[in-house]
Write a protein that holds these residues in place. Sequence first.
Motif, PDB file in Angstrom:
ATOM      1  N   ASN A 259      36.556 -18.383  20.987  1.00  0.00           N
ATOM      2  CA  ASN A 259      37.636 -17.917  21.821  1.00  0.00           C
ATOM      3  C   ASN A 259      38.777 -17.315  20.939  1.00  0.00           C
ATOM      4  OD1 ASN A 259      38.197 -20.451  20.711  1.00  0.00           O
ATOM      5  ND2 ASN A 259      39.555 -21.122  22.597  1.00  0.00           N
TER       6      ASN A 259
ATOM      7  N   HIS B 158      46.801 -20.940  14.931  1.00  0.00           N
ATOM      8  CA  HIS B 158      46.146 -20.081  14.914  1.00  0.00           C
ATOM      9  C   HIS B 158      46.966 -18.649  15.276  1.00  0.00           C
ATOM     10  CE1 HIS B 158      42.473 -21.850  15.374  1.00  0.00           C
ATOM     11  NE2 HIS B 158      42.912 -22.927  16.315  1.00  0.00           N
TER      12      HIS B 158
ATOM     13  N   PHE C 130      53.042 -24.726  23.799  1.00  0.00           N
ATOM     14  CA  PHE C 130      54.147 -24.461  22.833  1.00  0.00           C
ATOM     15  C   PHE C 130      55.423 -24.885  23.237  1.00  0.00           C
ATOM     16  CE2 PHE C 130      51.324 -20.969  20.750  1.00  0.00           C
ATOM     17  CZ  PHE C 130      50.578 -21.984  20.170  1.00  0.00           C
TER      18      PHE C 130
ATOM     19  N   GLU D  92      48.232 -15.885  16.280  1.00  0.00           N
ATOM     20  CA  GLU D  92      48.197 -14.609  17.163  1.00  0.00           C
ATOM     21  C   GLU D  92      49.419 -14.826  17.905  1.00  0.00           C
ATOM     22  OE1 GLU D  92      47.892 -15.287  20.771  1.00  0.00           O
ATOM     23  OE2 GLU D  92      47.409 -17.474  20.590  1.00  0.00           O
TER      24      GLU D  92
ATOM     25  N   GLU E 283      48.464 -30.382  17.622  1.00  0.00           N
ATOM     26  CA  GLU E 283      47.879 -29.469  18.823  1.00  0.00           C
ATOM     27  C   GLU E 283      46.631 -29.927  19.100  1.00  0.00           C
ATOM     28  OE1 GLU E 283      49.565 -26.762  20.315  1.00  0.00           O
ATOM     29  OE2 GLU E 283      47.913 -25.975  21.293  1.00  0.00           O
TER      30      GLU E 283
ATOM     31  N   LYS F 227      50.980 -15.510  20.825  1.00  0.00           N
ATOM     32  CA  LYS F 227      51.689 -16.516  21.337  1.00  0.00           C
ATOM     33  C   LYS F 227      52.241 -17.454  20.392  1.00  0.00           C
ATOM     34  CE  LYS F 227      47.889 -16.806  23.557  1.00  0.00           C
ATOM     35  NZ  LYS F 227      46.678 -15.856  23.602  1.00  0.00           N
ATOM     36  N   THR F 228      51.551 -17.793  19.363  1.00  0.00           N
ATOM     37  CA  THR F 228      52.022 -18.624  18.184  1.00  0.00           C
ATOM     38  C   THR F 228      53.132 -18.016  17.508  1.00  0.00           C
ATOM     39  OG1 THR F 228      49.714 -19.063  17.700  1.00  0.00           O
ATOM     40  CG2 THR F 228      51.287 -19.710  15.906  1.00  0.00           C
TER      41      THR F 228
ATOM     42  N   MET G  51      49.419 -21.110  27.001  1.00  0.00           N
ATOM     43  CA  MET G  51      50.161 -21.369  25.785  1.00  0.00           C
ATOM     44  C   MET G  51      51.466 -21.881  25.940  1.00  0.00           C
ATOM     45  SD  MET G  51      47.469 -22.029  23.873  1.00  0.00           S
ATOM     46  CE  MET G  51      48.358 -22.589  22.512  1.00  0.00           C
TER      47      MET G  51
ATOM     48  N   ASP H  15      47.575 -27.622  13.734  1.00  0.00           N
ATOM     49  CA  ASP H  15      46.371 -27.632  14.480  1.00  0.00           C
ATOM     50  C   ASP H  15      45.217 -27.726  13.911  1.00  0.00           C
ATOM     51  OD1 ASP H  15      44.260 -26.548  16.082  1.00  0.00           O
ATOM     52  OD2 ASP H  15      45.491 -24.918  17.217  1.00  0.00           O
TER      53      ASP H  15
ATOM     54  N   GLY I 213      42.343 -16.028  22.076  1.00  0.00           N
ATOM     55  CA  GLY I 213      42.638 -17.603  22.231  1.00  0.00           C
ATOM     56  C   GLY I 213      42.955 -17.502  23.588  1.00  0.00           C
ATOM     57  N   HIS I 214      43.700 -18.723  24.015  1.00  0.00           N
ATOM     58  CA  HIS I 214      44.004 -18.984  25.338  1.00  0.00           C
ATOM     59  C   HIS I 214      45.091 -18.165  26.039  1.00  0.00           C
ATOM     60  CE1 HIS I 214      41.827 -22.472  24.565  1.00  0.00           C
ATOM     61  NE2 HIS I 214      42.855 -23.429  24.594  1.00  0.00           N
TER      62      HIS I 214
HETATM   63  N1  ADE Z   1      46.472 -19.683  20.356  1.00  0.00           N
HETATM   64  C1  ADE Z   1      47.157 -20.165  19.408  1.00  0.00           C
HETATM   65  N2  ADE Z   1      46.871 -21.443  19.390  1.00  0.00           N
HETATM   66  C2  ADE Z   1      45.810 -21.648  20.029  1.00  0.00           C
HETATM   67  C3  ADE Z   1      44.683 -22.838  20.319  1.00  0.00           C
HETATM   68  N3  ADE Z   1      44.937 -24.070  19.702  1.00  0.00           N
HETATM   69  N4  ADE Z   1      43.758 -22.536  21.302  1.00  0.00           N
HETATM   70  C4  ADE Z   1      43.536 -21.363  21.741  1.00  0.00           C
HETATM   71  N5  ADE Z   1      44.585 -20.226  21.683  1.00  0.00           N
HETATM   72  C5  ADE Z   1      45.617 -20.650  20.915  1.00  0.00           C
END
Ligand code: ADE
Length: 416
Positions: A338, A50, A354, A52, A148, A54-55, A350, A123, A344-345
């Motif tokens: 989400n 995903h 990660f 965003e 993931e 954090k990724t 994360m 993922d 996302g989380h």
């Molecule tokens: N952000 C990046 N990967 C995610 C995931 N697998 N679930 C929730 N938030 C995320």
Amino acid sequence: MTLIRDRNMAPEGLEKIEWVREHMPVLRELEERFKRERPFKGLNVAICLHLEAKTAYMAMVLKEAGAAVAVTGSNPLSTQDDVAAALAEQGLQVYAWYNASNEEYDEHVYRTAQTLPHLVIDDGGDLVAVLHKSFRGHLGEVIGGAEETTTGLIRLRAMEKKGMLGFPMVAVNDALCKYLFDNRYGTGQSVWDGIMRSTNLIAAGKNVVVIGYGWCGKGVAMRAKGLGARVIVCEVDPVKALEAYMDGFDVMPLLDAAAAGDLFITVTGCSRVLTKEHFLLMKDQAILANAGHFDIEIDKNDLSALTGEARRVRKNVDAYTFPGGKRIYLLGEGRLVNLAAADGHPAEIMDMSFGLQVLSLKYLLQEKGRLDNRVLTLPPEIDRTVAWLKLKGLGIKIDELTPEQNEYLQSWDAIS
Ligand code: ADE
């Protein structure tokens, strides 16, 4: 080469990445180490996650570690265009945009696979599937990958069973520092974030039906209870059903819950969980949200067949209206609520997932040539490393066993 919406959006994306970076101490520490050691120098790493902030930060850490990194999204609605632009600006290859059609999404994953990765992070299994379908000649060059999610592991285990898996894959989802935190607390919070952002309605007093009581379902149900909802859990597994009951939830078949629910959340990883027979029983203004990886849990074809075209009534909310006037609202087009309707989380969660991902890639590299082409359990030392780094980042110290305690725990005849 990149395929993104608009490079001019990079400054907003960079701001988002900088914010999450401040809240991801595990990844920051690994970034420092990797900058010195450059473990992935000369290697291609492909990521399908995903897309965003954090990724994006993790992708940048891998670049700092020496890799040539290509990134695509793992869901057409979870890519954030400003974040994609920021990554492209940082010199990564990016193939993703928000609201990609199915054909565009497939092309993005294909282009990412076309970079001929030595290491992959997936993922949901789409990138690994494309590598196996369209780049078979390259499979021998792939050192390995890390997956993931629960859904991705189901697909990988099916490939393994048929003897089709062309390189080793680490089951990151099954690591303790993944599912105990990401699946439970991450999903528990972010699903509610998505529901609240898209509806602006209250959870307290509502009958919330949580379908699936795995680690993600547990988190969603726990937070529903905390928000003051009356929670019903539906399960097919007798042990999980019993666990839900002992956790204090009502447990019943979905057909019984259908008429009672105000809000339904699918968290199963399975297909056609909510179908025509349930929709017919639901109340006017029932709300449906999906927290499973694919948009197959809520049968949109059945909904359309009963109601005709949906009408967008609010961002991420589609109203399906029955001939008699009853409305059912579907959030985020039935995709992961989400990520389709929120970010996302949380970053702190994360951070651990990660951290496990990048350390899994390092492990695969260290063990190159020695691992079977199978779905591998993540070595427990990696789990412990991530837990230690997280505790350190939180400033939390814990106790150590004394030498006598250690000895006691290793003996069988020392009980006095
Ligand atoms: N952000 C990046 N990967 C995610 C995931 N697998 N679930 C929730 N938030 C995320």
